[in-house]
Design an enzyme around this catalytic site. Structure first.
Site, PDB file in Angstrom:
ATOM      1  N   ASN A  37     -56.228   8.880 -29.687  1.00  0.00           N
ATOM      2  CA  ASN A  37     -56.421   9.849 -30.782  1.00  0.00           C
ATOM      3  C   ASN A  37     -56.751   9.105 -32.067  1.00  0.00           C
ATOM      4  O   ASN A  37     -57.663   9.479 -32.797  1.00  0.00           O
ATOM      5  CB  ASN A  37     -55.160  10.689 -31.012  1.00  0.00           C
ATOM      6  N   ASP A  38     -56.001   8.059 -32.332  1.00  0.00           N
ATOM      7  CA  ASP A  38     -56.262   7.278 -33.537  1.00  0.00           C
ATOM      8  C   ASP A  38     -57.346   6.241 -33.321  1.00  0.00           C
ATOM      9  O   ASP A  38     -58.151   5.989 -34.212  1.00  0.00           O
ATOM     10  CB  ASP A  38     -54.973   6.596 -34.018  1.00  0.00           C
TER      11      ASP A  38
ATOM     12  N   HIS B 136     -41.290  26.586 -32.837  1.00  0.00           N
ATOM     13  CA  HIS B 136     -40.395  27.036 -31.769  1.00  0.00           C
ATOM     14  C   HIS B 136     -41.039  28.146 -30.953  1.00  0.00           C
ATOM     15  O   HIS B 136     -40.814  28.270 -29.762  1.00  0.00           O
ATOM     16  CB  HIS B 136     -39.074  27.523 -32.381  1.00  0.00           C
TER      17      HIS B 136
ATOM     18  N   ARG C  38     -41.252   5.738 -29.172  1.00  0.00           N
ATOM     19  CA  ARG C  38     -42.055   5.132 -30.235  1.00  0.00           C
ATOM     20  C   ARG C  38     -41.311   5.292 -31.548  1.00  0.00           C
ATOM     21  O   ARG C  38     -40.814   6.388 -31.847  1.00  0.00           O
ATOM     22  CB  ARG C  38     -43.401   5.860 -30.298  1.00  0.00           C
TER      23      ARG C  38
ATOM     24  N   ARG D 109     -59.547  12.426 -37.638  1.00  0.00           N
ATOM     25  CA  ARG D 109     -59.312  13.212 -36.433  1.00  0.00           C
ATOM     26  C   ARG D 109     -59.057  14.687 -36.702  1.00  0.00           C
ATOM     27  O   ARG D 109     -59.174  15.513 -35.806  1.00  0.00           O
ATOM     28  CB  ARG D 109     -58.159  12.603 -35.606  1.00  0.00           C
TER      29      ARG D 109
ATOM     30  N   CYS E  53     -51.878   6.936 -23.811  1.00  0.00           N
ATOM     31  CA  CYS E  53     -51.108   8.141 -24.126  1.00  0.00           C
ATOM     32  C   CYS E  53     -51.812   9.080 -25.116  1.00  0.00           C
ATOM     33  O   CYS E  53     -51.242  10.066 -25.546  1.00  0.00           O
ATOM     34  CB  CYS E  53     -49.724   7.767 -24.649  1.00  0.00           C
TER      35      CYS E  53
ATOM     36  N   GLU F 137     -54.012   1.332 -31.263  1.00  0.00           N
ATOM     37  CA  GLU F 137     -54.703   2.498 -31.811  1.00  0.00           C
ATOM     38  C   GLU F 137     -55.489   2.151 -33.076  1.00  0.00           C
ATOM     39  O   GLU F 137     -56.095   3.010 -33.699  1.00  0.00           O
ATOM     40  CB  GLU F 137     -53.722   3.654 -32.073  1.00  0.00           C
TER      41      GLU F 137
ATOM     42  N   ARG G 122     -42.607  10.933 -29.225  1.00  0.00           N
ATOM     43  CA  ARG G 122     -42.992  10.853 -30.638  1.00  0.00           C
ATOM     44  C   ARG G 122     -41.742  11.103 -31.488  1.00  0.00           C
ATOM     45  O   ARG G 122     -41.469  12.223 -31.902  1.00  0.00           O
ATOM     46  CB  ARG G 122     -44.053  11.895 -30.964  1.00  0.00           C
TER      47      ARG G 122
HETATM   48  C1  PEP Z   1     -52.701   8.458 -30.505  1.00  0.00           C
HETATM   49  O1  PEP Z   1     -53.032   8.109 -31.638  1.00  0.00           O
HETATM   50  O2  PEP Z   1     -53.497   8.521 -29.544  1.00  0.00           O
HETATM   51  C2  PEP Z   1     -51.319   8.864 -30.214  1.00  0.00           C
HETATM   52  C3  PEP Z   1     -50.912   9.121 -28.989  1.00  0.00           C
HETATM   53  O3  PEP Z   1     -50.464   8.991 -31.265  1.00  0.00           O
HETATM   54  P1  PEP Z   1     -50.450  10.248 -32.271  1.00  0.00           P
HETATM   55  O4  PEP Z   1     -51.342  11.311 -31.683  1.00  0.00           O
HETATM   56  O5  PEP Z   1     -49.039  10.658 -32.381  1.00  0.00           O
HETATM   57  O6  PEP Z   1     -51.010   9.654 -33.529  1.00  0.00           O
HETATM   58 MG    MG Z   2     -51.547   7.625 -33.107  1.00  0.00          MG
END
Ligand code: PEP
Ligand code: MG
Length: 579
Positions: A457-458, A193, A335, A468, A505, A434, A300
């Site tokens: 990201n994944d 927060h 999601r 990661r 994303c 992903e 998310r």
């Molecule tokens: C990703 O994996 O790129 C993604 C947007 O999801 P998260 O970062 O929540 O795993």
């Molecule tokens: Mg992800």
């Protein structure tokens, strides 16, 4: 000698130069004494008065925040008031007073410590971050019992950069921006927060540095660079001059960039690009809209599930509906829950695995917990009649998995029809790409899905086999690796071939240096955190798709990641005069 700290998470961007003020919180002295039996009633009434006074104080803060910021931000203190009103905690404190004959301050402190200790053992960032909320309430209750004036940050008279082990949301919310230039904490994450407050108040902040408070003293000169994630303690005078100029340039740039909010994100050859926001908790939606986003590309939803108790269908429905209505007619892509791996929450503890990133995560968790999945689907579908909602599944690995998830959704739709509960019959259902297998089979998945959203990201972690979150092998985690670029191109082509909507994303979408690369690869829908929206839009508006495609063609002809990165950097620097 100067010291540079590069650990930490940028909670709110900006650059500030000023003197450090190390703050260890209100120093409260806890008197400890045993009471006589005939003093118990009096002690209990002291405790009750302190609760009342603390509740009123928190309500005042809430009002103050509601008028200066927003009702959503003020709601953060609702959870504080709920802790105060929790009968279990209150009972425990009463029992400690009555049975152990301890004075109220001692009893409150004991129960709070016990609660904080049990939370600190939990491997869950969100729950751990709640420790600070309890510590906030503990301090307030005790100082109200003692009727002492608090020595909080509100009494600072000079301009300072605050360094603290952690800050409570109320300490952050009441910060005077004229005096507190920025802050740094040892603990905390992006979703605390405190971090949310910092973003809302636009106070630059770096959190989670682990040990910044032990490296700095009150009065030290400090440069806080919450653009690159750097803190320089006692810098050389040339560095200060350099940063003073940088600070002024950054501010000028921010003012300049803010003018872009209502302008279209169109390239110079008239290609329309769509910029959306990534959202973790509904409180962030106003900031995202204020930055000119065209909707939410990634909600998310797992952040609603971080509490120990799972929200029921109604609570979820209300939260989804709030966001969907707020953005209507703009789209909101929700999601389904993505827990597991680094997002292990209290109720998934039994899923501790040897290799959690390859384990029962995201859609796999939902499939294992069908009842939970169906409840979430019901809530999302119900919210779909209040705006433009899209439904998305995370971490789809096989075509069968997507078909199965879609099948369960259709089953839930039938249930809603039977119950005469309305939902958007034309709701778009898509998936995150992903996992490499989904990228390879994107052409087949495209036959069954309405849209793809690429989670780099994944995708980068699974494609390059680099966790990661690992600091040790972070040098390998590079979205500009040729294999990633080839993959992204392939996904974009599969989406086009199947006429499937495509967006991206992962954090890559919000990294201005990569904007031209993504446009050149064929992406037109980018979803990101609001902080970089203006910068990305500026780039979009000053390039042509042709030149982006040309650049990507030259990148794809290279082999080394270093070389690719070099070209991207050089181009960015030359074109936008930024390192
Ligand atoms: C990703 O994996 O790129 C993604 C947007 O999801 P998260 O970062 O929540 O795993
Ligand atoms: Mg992800």
């Amino acid at each position: 000698m100067s010291t540079t700290i590069e650990k930490g998470i940028i909670a709110s961007p900006g650059i500030r130069i000023g003197k450090a003020y190390v703050y260890h919180g209100d120093t409260i002295i806890i008197p400890k004494y045993t009471i006589r039996e005939d003093e118990i009633t009096y002690e209990l009434s002291r405790f009750e008065d302190a609760i009342e006074k603390t509740k009123n104080e928190l309500k005042d803060i809430q009002e103050q925040i509601a008028s200066s910021l927003s009702r959503d931000m003020a709601d953060i203190f609702t959870s504080h008031i709920m802790v105060l009103e929790d009968p279990l905690i209150e009972d425990k404190i009463r029992k400690t007073i009555i049975e152990k004959r301890r004075n109220a301050e001692w009893a409150i402190n004991d129960v709070s410590l016990e609660l904080m200790n049990s939370l600190s053992g939990i491997k869950d960032d969100y729950l751990r971050e709640r420790i600070i909320d309890i510590s906030d309430i503990n301090k307030r209750l005790i100082s109200n019992l003692q009727k002492t004036e608090s020595t909080s940050l509100q009494h600072i008279t000079d301009e300072v950069i605050v360094f603290a082990p952690d800050l409570t949301p109320s300490e952050t919310a009441l910060m005077d921006k004229e005096r507190i230039l920025a802050f740094v904490t040892d603990r905390g994450g992006r979703t605390s927060h405190t971090a949310i407050m910092a973003r809302a108040l636009e106070i630059p902040a770096i959190v989670g540095t682990m040990n910044a408070t032990s490296l700095v003293k009150t009065g030290d000169m400090v440069i806080l660079d919450a653009v690159h994630g750097r803190i320089i303690i006692n810098p050389a005078s040339e560095t200060i001059d350099e940063y003073k100029q940088y600070e002024a340039e950054f501010e000028e740039l921010e003012i300049e960039l803010a003018k872009l909010t209502n302008l279209p994100a169109k390239t110079i050859d008239s290609e329309e690009i769509f910029i959306y926001g990534n959202i973790e908790i509904p409180d962030e939606m106003k900031i995202i809209k204020d930055h000119g986003a065209q909707g939410i590309g990634l909600f998310r939803s797992e952040f609603l599930f971080m509490d120990q108790s799972l929200p029921d269908e109604e609570k979820q429905f209300q939260e989804y509906r709030r966001v969907v209505e707020f953005f209507n007619p703009l789209p909101v892509t929700i999601r389904t829950i993505d827990v597991g791996a680094d997002k292990v929450y209290a109720y998934t503890n039994h899923y501790r695995e040897r290799n959690p990133f390859l384990g029962c995560r995201a859609i796999r968790f939902s499939m294992e917990n069908i009842d939970l999945f169906r409840i979430q689907l019901r809530a999302i579908l119900r919210a779909s009649s209040y705006g433009n909602l899209k439904l998305m599944f995370p971490m789809i690995t096989t075509v069968e998995e997507f078909k199965k998830a879609r099948g369960i959704t259709e089953d839930v739709m039938n249930e809603l029809r039977r119950d005469r509960i309305s939902f958007d019959e034309k709701i778009k259902i898509g998936l995150m790409i992903e996992v490499p297998s989904a990228a390879v089979n994107a052409d087949i998945l495209g036959k069954y899905a309405d849209f793809f959203s690429v989670g780099t990201n994944d995708l980068v972690q699974y494609l390059l086999a680099v966790e990661r979150t690992s600091e040790k092998i972070a040098y390998l985690y590079n979205p500009l690796n040729l294999s990633v670029l080839r993959f992204l191109k392939q996904i974009a082509e599969a989406a086009k071939f199947n006429n499937v909507d495509l967006s991206i994303c992962g954090e890559m979408a919000g990294e201005p240096q990569y904007t031209m690369v993504l446009l050149g690869l064929g992406f037109r829908h980018l979803s990101m955190s609001p902080v970089y929206m203006h910068q990305v839009k500026k780039i979009v508006r000053s390039v042509s798709i042709r030149e982006c495609e040309g650049m990507v063609a030259s990148l794809l002809a290279l082999e080394d990641t270093d070389e690719i990165e070099g070209v991207v950097r050089k181009n960015f620097k030359e074109k936008f005069d930024q390192a």
